[in-house]
Motif scaffolding. Structure first.
Motif, PDB file in Angstrom:
ATOM      1  N   THR A  19       0.807  -1.223   0.000  1.00  0.00           N
ATOM      2  CA  THR A  19       0.000   0.000   0.000  1.00  0.00           C
ATOM      3  C   THR A  19       0.841   1.274   0.000  1.00  0.00           C
ATOM      4  O   THR A  19       0.314   2.360   0.148  1.00  0.00           O
ATOM      5  CB  THR A  19      -0.923   0.020   1.232  1.00  0.00           C
ATOM      6  OG1 THR A  19      -0.123  -0.112   2.418  1.00  0.00           O
ATOM      7  CG2 THR A  19      -1.940  -1.104   1.174  1.00  0.00           C
ATOM      8  N   LYS A  21       2.696   4.516  -1.100  1.00  0.00           N
ATOM      9  CA  LYS A  21       2.427   5.486  -2.159  1.00  0.00           C
ATOM     10  C   LYS A  21       3.731   6.098  -2.678  1.00  0.00           C
ATOM     11  O   LYS A  21       4.770   6.039  -2.029  1.00  0.00           O
ATOM     12  CB  LYS A  21       1.524   6.600  -1.627  1.00  0.00           C
ATOM     13  CG  LYS A  21       0.240   6.123  -0.974  1.00  0.00           C
ATOM     14  CD  LYS A  21      -0.669   5.388  -1.937  1.00  0.00           C
ATOM     15  CE  LYS A  21      -1.966   4.989  -1.246  1.00  0.00           C
ATOM     16  NZ  LYS A  21      -2.851   4.197  -2.113  1.00  0.00           N
ATOM     17  N   ASN A  22       3.640   6.710  -3.861  1.00  0.00           N
ATOM     18  CA  ASN A  22       4.815   7.416  -4.381  1.00  0.00           C
ATOM     19  C   ASN A  22       4.505   8.879  -4.727  1.00  0.00           C
ATOM     20  O   ASN A  22       5.346   9.572  -5.275  1.00  0.00           O
ATOM     21  CB  ASN A  22       5.393   6.699  -5.604  1.00  0.00           C
ATOM     22  CG  ASN A  22       4.447   6.703  -6.789  1.00  0.00           C
ATOM     23  OD1 ASN A  22       3.275   7.041  -6.659  1.00  0.00           O
ATOM     24  ND2 ASN A  22       4.953   6.314  -7.944  1.00  0.00           N
ATOM     25  N   LYS A  23       3.299   9.326  -4.406  1.00  0.00           N
ATOM     26  CA  LYS A  23       2.924  10.716  -4.667  1.00  0.00           C
ATOM     27  C   LYS A  23       2.589  11.429  -3.354  1.00  0.00           C
ATOM     28  O   LYS A  23       2.022  10.844  -2.434  1.00  0.00           O
ATOM     29  CB  LYS A  23       1.711  10.779  -5.602  1.00  0.00           C
ATOM     30  CG  LYS A  23       1.941  10.123  -6.962  1.00  0.00           C
ATOM     31  CD  LYS A  23       3.032  10.797  -7.771  1.00  0.00           C
ATOM     32  CE  LYS A  23       3.138  10.139  -9.165  1.00  0.00           C
ATOM     33  NZ  LYS A  23       4.232  10.711  -9.957  1.00  0.00           N
ATOM     34  N   LYS A  25       0.731  13.794  -0.732  1.00  0.00           N
ATOM     35  CA  LYS A  25      -0.689  14.040  -0.473  1.00  0.00           C
ATOM     36  C   LYS A  25      -0.944  15.153   0.530  1.00  0.00           C
ATOM     37  O   LYS A  25      -2.097  15.551   0.729  1.00  0.00           O
ATOM     38  CB  LYS A  25      -1.357  12.756   0.010  1.00  0.00           C
ATOM     39  CG  LYS A  25      -2.872  12.798  -0.040  1.00  0.00           C
ATOM     40  CD  LYS A  25      -3.486  11.462   0.272  1.00  0.00           C
ATOM     41  CE  LYS A  25      -5.018  11.557   0.194  1.00  0.00           C
ATOM     42  NZ  LYS A  25      -5.661  10.256   0.483  1.00  0.00           N
ATOM     43  N   THR A  55       1.872   6.484   5.037  1.00  0.00           N
ATOM     44  CA  THR A  55       1.567   5.577   3.931  1.00  0.00           C
ATOM     45  C   THR A  55       0.531   6.155   2.972  1.00  0.00           C
ATOM     46  O   THR A  55       0.393   5.667   1.842  1.00  0.00           O
ATOM     47  CB  THR A  55       1.080   4.217   4.465  1.00  0.00           C
ATOM     48  OG1 THR A  55      -0.036   4.401   5.342  1.00  0.00           O
ATOM     49  CG2 THR A  55       2.195   3.523   5.226  1.00  0.00           C
ATOM     50  N   GLU A  56      -0.164   7.210   3.405  1.00  0.00           N
ATOM     51  CA  GLU A  56      -1.063   7.924   2.493  1.00  0.00           C
ATOM     52  C   GLU A  56      -0.296   8.873   1.581  1.00  0.00           C
ATOM     53  O   GLU A  56      -0.840   9.382   0.604  1.00  0.00           O
ATOM     54  CB  GLU A  56      -2.089   8.736   3.304  1.00  0.00           C
ATOM     55  CG  GLU A  56      -3.119   7.895   4.025  1.00  0.00           C
ATOM     56  CD  GLU A  56      -3.924   8.717   5.022  1.00  0.00           C
ATOM     57  OE1 GLU A  56      -3.676   9.950   5.111  1.00  0.00           O
ATOM     58  OE2 GLU A  56      -4.762   8.139   5.721  1.00  0.00           O
ATOM     59  N   GLY A  57       0.971   9.141   1.924  1.00  0.00           N
ATOM     60  CA  GLY A  57       1.774  10.062   1.128  1.00  0.00           C
ATOM     61  C   GLY A  57       1.966  11.416   1.781  1.00  0.00           C
ATOM     62  O   GLY A  57       2.430  12.367   1.138  1.00  0.00           O
ATOM     63  N   ASN A 214       2.766  15.585  -6.739  1.00  0.00           N
ATOM     64  CA  ASN A 214       1.442  15.094  -6.353  1.00  0.00           C
ATOM     65  C   ASN A 214       0.831  14.210  -7.444  1.00  0.00           C
ATOM     66  O   ASN A 214       1.479  13.930  -8.466  1.00  0.00           O
ATOM     67  CB  ASN A 214       0.512  16.256  -5.993  1.00  0.00           C
ATOM     68  CG  ASN A 214       0.205  17.174  -7.173  1.00  0.00           C
ATOM     69  OD1 ASN A 214       0.406  16.824  -8.336  1.00  0.00           O
ATOM     70  ND2 ASN A 214      -0.296  18.365  -6.869  1.00  0.00           N
ATOM     71  N   ASN A 215      -0.410  13.784  -7.240  1.00  0.00           N
ATOM     72  CA  ASN A 215      -1.071  12.864  -8.176  1.00  0.00           C
ATOM     73  C   ASN A 215      -1.315  13.479  -9.543  1.00  0.00           C
ATOM     74  O   ASN A 215      -1.540  12.758 -10.521  1.00  0.00           O
ATOM     75  CB  ASN A 215      -2.400  12.381  -7.582  1.00  0.00           C
ATOM     76  CG  ASN A 215      -2.210  11.328  -6.508  1.00  0.00           C
ATOM     77  OD1 ASN A 215      -1.325  10.476  -6.616  1.00  0.00           O
ATOM     78  ND2 ASN A 215      -3.032  11.373  -5.472  1.00  0.00           N
ATOM     79  N   ILE A 238       8.237   8.459  -2.017  1.00  0.00           N
ATOM     80  CA  ILE A 238       7.637   9.708  -2.501  1.00  0.00           C
ATOM     81  C   ILE A 238       8.601  10.420  -3.447  1.00  0.00           C
ATOM     82  O   ILE A 238       9.779  10.624  -3.133  1.00  0.00           O
ATOM     83  CB  ILE A 238       7.279  10.644  -1.325  1.00  0.00           C
ATOM     84  CG1 ILE A 238       6.242   9.992  -0.416  1.00  0.00           C
ATOM     85  CG2 ILE A 238       6.779  11.991  -1.836  1.00  0.00           C
ATOM     86  CD1 ILE A 238       4.912   9.729  -1.069  1.00  0.00           C
TER      87      ILE A 238
END
Length: 291
Positions: A19, A21-23, A25, A55-57, A214-215, A238
């Protein structure tokens, strides 16, 4: 379940579920006293929430970690270290000394991720030449715990162990100093821990500096949230970089005094693969080369 096991199990689930992320948030700010209290009180509910934010970014920005007096002293002592020792380069092999290196555009081409800066490397098996190690480890240890490690994990390691703690102190010169877009290795620790020794908010520079993606594939300026002495933690995956810093003074790289300390200052706390490993895991560039 113990506090330690709750943290380790949470990271284990994250790795199993893939789970990460790489962007970028968002930013979550927390005062350093509040952050330290989480670990002193072993507040598993709050620490789980912080891991979720990572982990949400999100970037966790620990406010007022270092006093301005400490930061100014650190920079002054580091400049003296530069002036009193010759620049050099050493692979991270057993017996590797502390050293500093001037990385100009032509030298930056040799790195997996290009970065132009004057940078010092300090290792825990050597003399604490700036007398800063214990103050830095006071914040680095709970950051390690938040990342699922033991408080003092890797502190006693030497290059023969394959993984070593490394304190980096760098000054990025105006106009050309920066790091191309990249992500960092998560092999030894799943987060990046950075300290900010200069600040756009404090008018050390007016443009450039630390950004994340960001996304929408947009650069997000993180510097507008940073004060001198803050420390950040964010996932190694990230995507981020450092844009060339702009200052109010005219600048000529050919005349630049690399020992002046003029530019954007940064503190990096990493656990890196040593050069005793045949295949070292390093940062990964995400764009065409700067130079």
């Amino acid at each position: 379940m113990t506090f330690d096991n709750i943290i380790k199990n949470k990271w284990s689930q994250i790795r199993d579920n893939k789970t990460v992320k790489n962007k970028f948030k968002g930013i979550f700010e927390i005062e350093v006293k509040e952050f330290m209290a989480i670990f002193k009180e072993k507040n598993s509910k709050v620490v789980s929430s912080l891991i979720d934010k990572l982990t949400e970014g999100q970037i966790i920005l620990i406010k007022n970690t270092f006093s301005k007096q400490f930061v100014n002293s650190l920079k002054d002592k580091n400049i003296e270290y530069w002036k009193n020792t010759k620049p050099s380069f050493h692979k991270m092999l057993q017996g590797c000394p502390n050293f500093h290196r001037i990385v100009k555009p032509e030298t930056a081409k040799k790195y997996s991720v290009q970065a132009v800066r004057h940078i010092s490397y300090f290792f825990p098996w050597n003399k604490d030449e700036l007398n800063i190690r214990e103050d830095i480890y006071k914040i680095w240890r709970p950051c390690k715990k938040l990342a699922g490690l033991n408080y003092k994990e890797y502190e006693s390691n030497t290059p023969n162990d394959g993984k070593v703690d490394r304190i980096q102190i760098a000054c990025y010169p105006p106009k050309c100093g920066g790091i191309e877009r990249h992500y960092d290795s998560s092999k030894n620790i799943p987060v990046v821990v950075s300290g900010y020794l200069s600040s756009k908010k404090n008018k050390d520079f007016y443009d450039g500096g630390f950004y994340c993606i960001n996304n929408d594939e947009e650069k997000v300026d993180i510097e507008k949230s940073i004060d001198i002495g803050d420390v950040s933690i964010f996932l190694s995956s990230i995507e981020h970089g450092v844009d060339n810093v702009e200052t109010n003074k005219e600048f000529d790289l050919e005349k630049y005094d690399w020992n002046s300390g003029y530019g954007r200052w940064w503190l990096g706390l990493f656990t890196a693969d040593s050069d005793h490993l045949i295949e070292r895991d390093t940062s990964v560039s995400l764009e065409e080369r700067l130079y």
